[in-house]
Design a protein around this motif. Structure first.
Motif, PDB file in Angstrom:
ATOM      1  N   LEU A 204      22.911  48.240  37.390  1.00 48.80           N
ATOM      2  CA  LEU A 204      24.129  47.493  37.487  1.00 48.80           C
ATOM      3  C   LEU A 204      23.779  46.001  37.540  1.00 48.80           C
ATOM      4  CD1 LEU A 204      26.198  49.315  40.662  1.00 48.80           C
ATOM      5  CD2 LEU A 204      26.344  49.411  37.905  1.00 48.80           C
ATOM      6  N   GLY A 205      22.402  45.625  37.585  1.00 47.05           N
ATOM      7  CA  GLY A 205      21.885  44.367  37.429  1.00 47.05           C
ATOM      8  C   GLY A 205      21.745  43.561  38.787  1.00 47.05           C
ATOM      9  N   TYR A 206      22.460  43.917  40.092  1.00 43.57           N
ATOM     10  CA  TYR A 206      22.428  43.313  41.093  1.00 43.57           C
ATOM     11  C   TYR A 206      20.948  43.630  42.005  1.00 43.57           C
ATOM     12  CZ  TYR A 206      27.379  43.478  40.799  1.00 43.57           C
ATOM     13  OH  TYR A 206      28.978  43.242  40.395  1.00 43.57           O
ATOM     14  N   SER A 207      20.749  42.447  42.590  1.00 41.58           N
ATOM     15  CA  SER A 207      19.402  42.754  43.731  1.00 41.58           C
ATOM     16  C   SER A 207      19.982  43.699  44.755  1.00 41.58           C
ATOM     17  CB  SER A 207      19.139  41.354  44.136  1.00 41.58           C
ATOM     18  OG  SER A 207      20.012  40.925  45.140  1.00 41.58           O
ATOM     19  N   GLU A 208      18.733  44.320  45.278  1.00 39.80           N
ATOM     20  CA  GLU A 208      19.094  45.058  46.337  1.00 39.80           C
ATOM     21  C   GLU A 208      19.939  44.640  47.442  1.00 39.80           C
ATOM     22  OE1 GLU A 208      16.763  48.218  49.388  1.00 39.80           O
ATOM     23  OE2 GLU A 208      15.584  46.947  47.614  1.00 39.80           O
ATOM     24  N   GLN A 209      19.473  43.095  47.746  1.00 36.02           N
ATOM     25  CA  GLN A 209      20.016  42.454  48.774  1.00 36.02           C
ATOM     26  C   GLN A 209      21.691  42.275  48.517  1.00 36.02           C
ATOM     27  OE1 GLN A 209      17.360  41.758  47.626  1.00 36.02           O
ATOM     28  NE2 GLN A 209      16.000  42.317  49.067  1.00 36.02           N
ATOM     29  N   ALA A 210      21.993  42.096  47.402  1.00 32.11           N
ATOM     30  CA  ALA A 210      23.318  41.839  47.157  1.00 32.11           C
ATOM     31  C   ALA A 210      24.245  43.161  47.017  1.00 32.11           C
ATOM     32  CB  ALA A 210      23.706  41.405  45.620  1.00 32.11           C
ATOM     33  N   LEU A 211      23.376  44.244  46.921  1.00 30.89           N
ATOM     34  CA  LEU A 211      24.278  45.542  46.873  1.00 30.89           C
ATOM     35  C   LEU A 211      24.493  46.039  48.494  1.00 30.89           C
ATOM     36  CD1 LEU A 211      22.396  47.355  44.084  1.00 30.89           C
ATOM     37  CD2 LEU A 211      24.967  46.730  44.145  1.00 30.89           C
ATOM     38  N   LEU A 212      23.389  45.887  49.180  1.00 34.21           N
ATOM     39  CA  LEU A 212      23.413  46.211  50.565  1.00 34.21           C
ATOM     40  C   LEU A 212      24.646  45.138  51.497  1.00 34.21           C
ATOM     41  CD1 LEU A 212      19.651  46.408  51.473  1.00 34.21           C
ATOM     42  CD2 LEU A 212      21.392  48.286  51.422  1.00 34.21           C
ATOM     43  N   ALA A 213      24.831  44.085  50.842  1.00 40.52           N
ATOM     44  CA  ALA A 213      25.879  43.166  51.556  1.00 40.52           C
ATOM     45  C   ALA A 213      27.341  43.647  50.965  1.00 40.52           C
ATOM     46  CB  ALA A 213      25.401  41.600  51.201  1.00 40.52           C
ATOM     47  N   ARG A 214      27.503  44.647  50.072  1.00 45.13           N
ATOM     48  CA  ARG A 214      28.986  44.629  49.360  1.00 45.13           C
ATOM     49  C   ARG A 214      29.036  46.198  49.644  1.00 45.13           C
ATOM     50  NH1 ARG A 214      29.596  42.264  43.668  1.00 45.13           N
ATOM     51  NH2 ARG A 214      31.746  42.779  43.997  1.00 45.13           N
ATOM     52  N   PRO A 215      30.498  46.520  50.259  1.00 46.77           N
ATOM     53  CA  PRO A 215      30.524  48.064  50.070  1.00 46.77           C
ATOM     54  C   PRO A 215      30.792  48.598  48.878  1.00 46.77           C
ATOM     55  CG  PRO A 215      32.023  46.790  51.805  1.00 46.77           C
ATOM     56  CD  PRO A 215      31.324  45.678  50.882  1.00 46.77           C
ATOM     57  N   LEU A 216      30.651  49.788  48.681  1.00 51.24           N
ATOM     58  CA  LEU A 216      30.971  50.429  47.278  1.00 51.24           C
ATOM     59  C   LEU A 216      32.207  50.195  46.844  1.00 51.24           C
ATOM     60  CD1 LEU A 216      30.158  52.478  45.218  1.00 51.24           C
ATOM     61  CD2 LEU A 216      30.991  54.369  46.749  1.00 51.24           C
ATOM     62  N   LEU A 217      33.332  50.266  47.540  1.00 53.39           N
ATOM     63  CA  LEU A 217      34.697  50.065  47.217  1.00 53.39           C
ATOM     64  C   LEU A 217      34.749  48.738  46.319  1.00 53.39           C
ATOM     65  CD1 LEU A 217      36.854  51.498  49.787  1.00 53.39           C
ATOM     66  CD2 LEU A 217      36.688  52.501  47.556  1.00 53.39           C
ATOM     67  N   GLU A 218      33.973  47.507  46.615  1.00 51.47           N
ATOM     68  CA  GLU A 218      34.248  46.288  46.078  1.00 51.47           C
ATOM     69  C   GLU A 218      33.732  46.264  44.678  1.00 51.47           C
ATOM     70  OE1 GLU A 218      32.405  42.963  47.919  1.00 51.47           O
ATOM     71  OE2 GLU A 218      33.655  43.497  49.909  1.00 51.47           O
ATOM     72  N   LEU A 219      32.689  47.201  44.307  1.00 53.57           N
ATOM     73  CA  LEU A 219      32.266  47.400  42.929  1.00 53.57           C
ATOM     74  C   LEU A 219      32.940  48.224  42.176  1.00 53.57           C
ATOM     75  CD1 LEU A 219      28.630  48.284  43.913  1.00 53.57           C
ATOM     76  CD2 LEU A 219      29.296  46.023  43.349  1.00 53.57           C
ATOM     77  N   VAL A 220      34.092  49.111  42.462  1.00 49.13           N
ATOM     78  CA  VAL A 220      34.778  50.326  41.894  1.00 49.13           C
ATOM     79  C   VAL A 220      35.894  49.475  40.930  1.00 49.13           C
ATOM     80  CG1 VAL A 220      36.133  52.219  42.104  1.00 49.13           C
ATOM     81  CG2 VAL A 220      34.079  51.846  43.283  1.00 49.13           C
ATOM     82  N   HIS A 221      36.138  50.071  40.003  1.00 53.27           N
ATOM     83  CA  HIS A 221      37.254  49.611  39.122  1.00 53.27           C
ATOM     84  C   HIS A 221      38.681  49.604  39.851  1.00 53.27           C
ATOM     85  CE1 HIS A 221      40.083  49.440  35.724  1.00 53.27           C
ATOM     86  NE2 HIS A 221      39.072  48.848  35.030  1.00 53.27           N
ATOM     87  N   GLU A 222      39.453  48.858  39.635  1.00 56.70           N
ATOM     88  CA  GLU A 222      40.729  48.969  40.458  1.00 56.70           C
ATOM     89  C   GLU A 222      41.482  50.097  40.364  1.00 56.70           C
ATOM     90  OE1 GLU A 222      44.837  46.223  40.789  1.00 56.70           O
ATOM     91  OE2 GLU A 222      43.152  45.776  39.241  1.00 56.70           O
ATOM     92  N   GLU A 223      41.308  50.763  39.168  1.00 58.81           N
ATOM     93  CA  GLU A 223      42.319  51.862  38.829  1.00 58.81           C
ATOM     94  C   GLU A 223      41.511  53.050  39.460  1.00 58.81           C
ATOM     95  OE1 GLU A 223      42.299  52.442  34.673  1.00 58.81           O
ATOM     96  OE2 GLU A 223      43.719  50.585  34.192  1.00 58.81           O
ATOM     97  N   ASP A 224      40.427  53.047  39.696  1.00 57.07           N
ATOM     98  CA  ASP A 224      39.569  54.223  40.350  1.00 57.07           C
ATOM     99  C   ASP A 224      39.337  53.999  41.958  1.00 57.07           C
ATOM    100  OD1 ASP A 224      39.214  55.029  37.761  1.00 57.07           O
ATOM    101  OD2 ASP A 224      37.178  54.247  37.815  1.00 57.07           O
ATOM    102  N   ARG A 225      39.952  52.931  42.428  1.00 62.13           N
ATOM    103  CA  ARG A 225      39.389  52.715  43.498  1.00 62.13           C
ATOM    104  C   ARG A 225      40.382  53.573  44.754  1.00 62.13           C
ATOM    105  NH1 ARG A 225      40.078  46.418  44.318  1.00 62.13           N
ATOM    106  NH2 ARG A 225      38.302  46.744  42.641  1.00 62.13           N
ATOM    107  N   ALA A 226      41.724  53.755  44.477  1.00 67.00           N
ATOM    108  CA  ALA A 226      42.297  54.737  45.463  1.00 67.00           C
ATOM    109  C   ALA A 226      41.639  56.016  45.496  1.00 67.00           C
ATOM    110  CB  ALA A 226      43.808  54.677  45.113  1.00 67.00           C
ATOM    111  N   ALA A 227      41.262  56.488  44.348  1.00 69.98           N
ATOM    112  CA  ALA A 227      40.383  57.951  44.218  1.00 69.98           C
ATOM    113  C   ALA A 227      39.180  57.799  44.867  1.00 69.98           C
ATOM    114  CB  ALA A 227      40.175  58.514  43.013  1.00 69.98           C
TER     115      ALA A 227
END
Length: 670
Positions: A204-227
């Motif tokens: 994904l190209g993010y640093s480990e620190q950036a990923l640890l600071a963001r919940p998974l749902l924030e990375l997910v496509h809007e159409e896939d977020r509910a599922a």
């Protein structure tokens, strides 16, 4: 079966095992975590930490297996500890050491095994970390290295007697996270990351620190977020998590398809996940679908455009051959006949291609109705008399089940008979006969086309129903044909609820056999086709006026759909798996069972307990093999059967069951 040998240092090995103090101890999360992760990472149903004492293999940690131990004499792990490397059995049925092993021939039906030895602190092999699957599979060098790394992790836990060793075990885990090509993670039940493998940063190209600071749902496509949110919620409720796919955005804005395998420890509030980047695979699949669509459209367009002029050409040549312009000179007559014959051959090819394209796209319509097969067979014999004369052969009709009916599309069934009869006549020796036979085989009707030709070569039999398949013999090529006829014929038979197979002996002849369920008319033709009001004789529940049917199906959505389709017919009793089905069968009797015979883990549902109690309808994702189709009352393929077809089959079988059942005794009868 070949039992494992004992290691040369067996007494020393047993002493080292006893010093660990782990035999017959309660489960520990530090080991359970490893087998859970191994099962998800390698996508196997069973993963074990196995310790071998004098007579048994005992499982310190296990996933996918209920029994706590098995005999050492039948163990795969007994063989694995004899080598310093990963011990792999690709297919146990092909390995003489294990082909008749009870672990292979019965539960848990092991086909694949990979185990790496684990050692005590003195180097003695005390057991294995092993993977088991119910299907044969390859095991790459990279996977061997990953299993070896995980086995090292188990060894560190086995021998973790100090904080220093515990820290080493943690470092080993971190190294495993670092080196894995898959995207490993540990997260909270809300999707907040706690630990990540470096593959996340690489993908994904993010640093480990950036990923640890963001919940998974924030990375997910809007159409896939509910599922995705629902998938995480299922885990939080303690439900098993199915394989799952969604899109996640990289730092550069591009979207990546991730395929997840995960498990949850609700008590700890921990989510263990393995994500795999399948973006390239998705792209290739989309391209392949586009190519297939373009190919299908091209074939359909070209075939239709060719059909009209070819029909005109064939008609004109037929008129010339018939003498519309007067008698032709013999040489001209012969040339016209050659042209007309090859035009018809080309038209047959185009018709076959169009039929095949329609069947593959689901556009070929079928009007199923109860027809007398003997009448259809007589029509087919009459229609082929001319071709039989051309081949200097004859067609005989043998009706051993006169008046028998089946639910078929008359035109499509005549097409089936035409393909089979023309093949039989084409390959029959001069003066020989082809027999078209109708007979009963149990509860089914069999239509056979028997010839006395050269037979089908052994080397060709496995491919005979494939598209464009033709035997390589010179005689087969000389006879001509599109190579599509039998492929289309089998598809036509299947979509009419039947099966097609053959028996052949080279130099003796071939018999193609079509089998269909026999249709029986209601006892009183004045009654409605399926009088639901009179089905009380098959009701299972005490005092119920409606029948109760057992539906064995793991997928909840499919169970719900079937219940809705049959809501005015019967009450459905759901069973998600074989144990629930057996429990339901012990509790009550059923007039009919609907079953999906393909289990989620890839095995097949045992049908014997169901067949012993009631008629069975296979409502399955997969077509049934001929032998299996003969055992059940009906076979419906989910991707082809409509709701109306499912309902009609159930009503027909319930009606038959009602007519067979004895009437309840009158009130007050002793």
């Amino acid at each position: 079966m070949i039992p494992p040998l004992l290691p040369l240092d067996e007494p020393r090995r047993l002493q080292a095992l006893l010093r660990l103090g782990l035999l017959d101890t309660p489960a520990e999360e530090r080991f359970d975590r490893i087998v859970r992760m191994a099962a998800r990472m390698f996508q196997v149903p069973i993963s074990l930490v196995s310790l071998l004492d004098e007579s048994r293999q005992w499982f310190k940690a296990r996933v996918g297996l209920d029994t706590p131990s098995t005999a050492r004499g039948i163990s795969f792990c007994g063989h694995a500890i004899l080598t310093a490397h990963t011990f792999v059995v690709r297919d146990a049925l092909e390995d003489p050491r294990f082909a008749d092993n009870p672990l292979v021939t019965s539960t848990p039906h092991v086909r694949f095994y990979a185990g790496h030895p684990i050692h005590a602190s003195d180097g003695s092999p005390v057991g294995t970390l092993c993977l088991l699957d119910r299907r044969a599979r390859d095991f790459s060098e990279a996977e061997r290295q990953q299993l070896e790394d995980m086995a090292s992790w188990v060894e560190l836990e086995l021998n973790a007697l100090s904080m220093k060793e515990a820290r080493t075990a943690l470092a080993q885990q971190e190294r495993f996270f670092e080196l894995s090509v898959d995207m490993l993670c540990i997260a909270g039940l809300d999707g907040t990351f706690r630990q990540l493998g470096q593959a996340w940063t690489r993908t994904l190209g993010y640093s480990e620190q950036a990923l640890l600071a963001r919940p998974l749902l924030e990375l997910v496509h809007e159409e896939d977020r509910a599922a995705t949110a629902e998938w995480l919620a299922r885990g939080a409720r303690g439900e098993p998590l199915p394989r799952f796919e969604h899109r996640c955005q990289g730092q550069d804005g591009t979207w990546h398809w991730l395929q997840w395998n995960a498990t949850v420890n609700v008590e700890e509030g921990i989510f263990y996940g393995v994500a795999r980047n399948v973006t390239e695979q998705k792209r290739l699949e989309a391209e392949q679908r586009q190519v297939e669509l373009m190919k299908s459209e091209f074939v359909s367009t070209v075939s239709h455009e060719l059909r009209t002029p070819l029909t005109s050409i064939r008609g004109s040549l037929g008129l010339l051959e018939g003498g519309i312009l007067g008698e032709l000179p013999p040489q001209a007559q012969d040339m016209v006949r050659i042209a007309r014959t090859n035009t018809e051959r080309l038209i047959r090819l185009i018709n076959d291609i169009l039929d095949l394209e329609k069947m593959e796209s689901g556009k070929l319509d079928f009007q199923l109705e109860p027809l007398e097969l003997g009448t259809l067979l007589a029509q087919a014999v009459e229609a082929h008399q001319g071709y039989a004369q051309e081949c200097d052969a004859r067609v005989e009709l043998a009706l051993e089940a006169p008046g028998a009916r089946a639910l078929v599309d008359g035109d499509r069934f005549l097409q089936v008979l035409a393909n089979l009869l023309s093949n039989a006549l084409k390959f029959s020796p001069r003066g020989e006969r082809v027999t078209l036979r109708l007979e009963r085989v149990g509860s089914r009707l069999r239509v056979s086309v028997e010839d006395h030709g050269p037979g089908i070569p052994e080397s060709f039999r496995a491919r005979i129903f494939e598209k464009f398949a033709q035997a390589d013999g010179s005689d087969s090529r000389r006879k001509g044909g599109t190579g599509l006829g039998l492929s289309i014929t089998r598809a036509l038979v299947t979509q009419q609820g039947g099966t097609l197979d053959f028996v052949s002996r080279e130099g003796v002849g071939t018999t193609f056999r079509v089998e269909l369920p026999e249709w029986h008319a209601p006892a009183d033709p004045r009654d409605p086709p399926v009088p639901l009001r009179e089905m009380t004789a098959v009701a299972s529940g005490p005092g119920s006026g409606r029948p109760r049917l057992l539906h064995v199906e793991a997928d909840e959505d499919n169970r719900r759909v079937v219940a809705d389709v049959l809501r005015d017919v019967a009450d459905m009793v759901p069973a998600r798996n074989p144990p629930e089905a057996e429990s339901a069968l012990r509790a009550e009797s059923f007039p009919l069972v609907i079953a999906e015979n393909v289990l989620p883990e890839g095995g097949l549902l045992p049908l014997e307990p169901l067949l012993a109690t009631a008629p069975v309808v296979l409502f399955s994702v997969r077509e049934a093999e001929p032998e299996l189709a003969r055992q059940v009352s009906a076979v419906l393929v989910k991707s082809r059967a409509t709701n109306e077809e499912l309902r009609a089959v159930v009503l027909r079988l319930l009606r038959a069951s009602s007519l067979r059942s004895p009437s309840p005794p009158p009130s007050g009868a002793s």
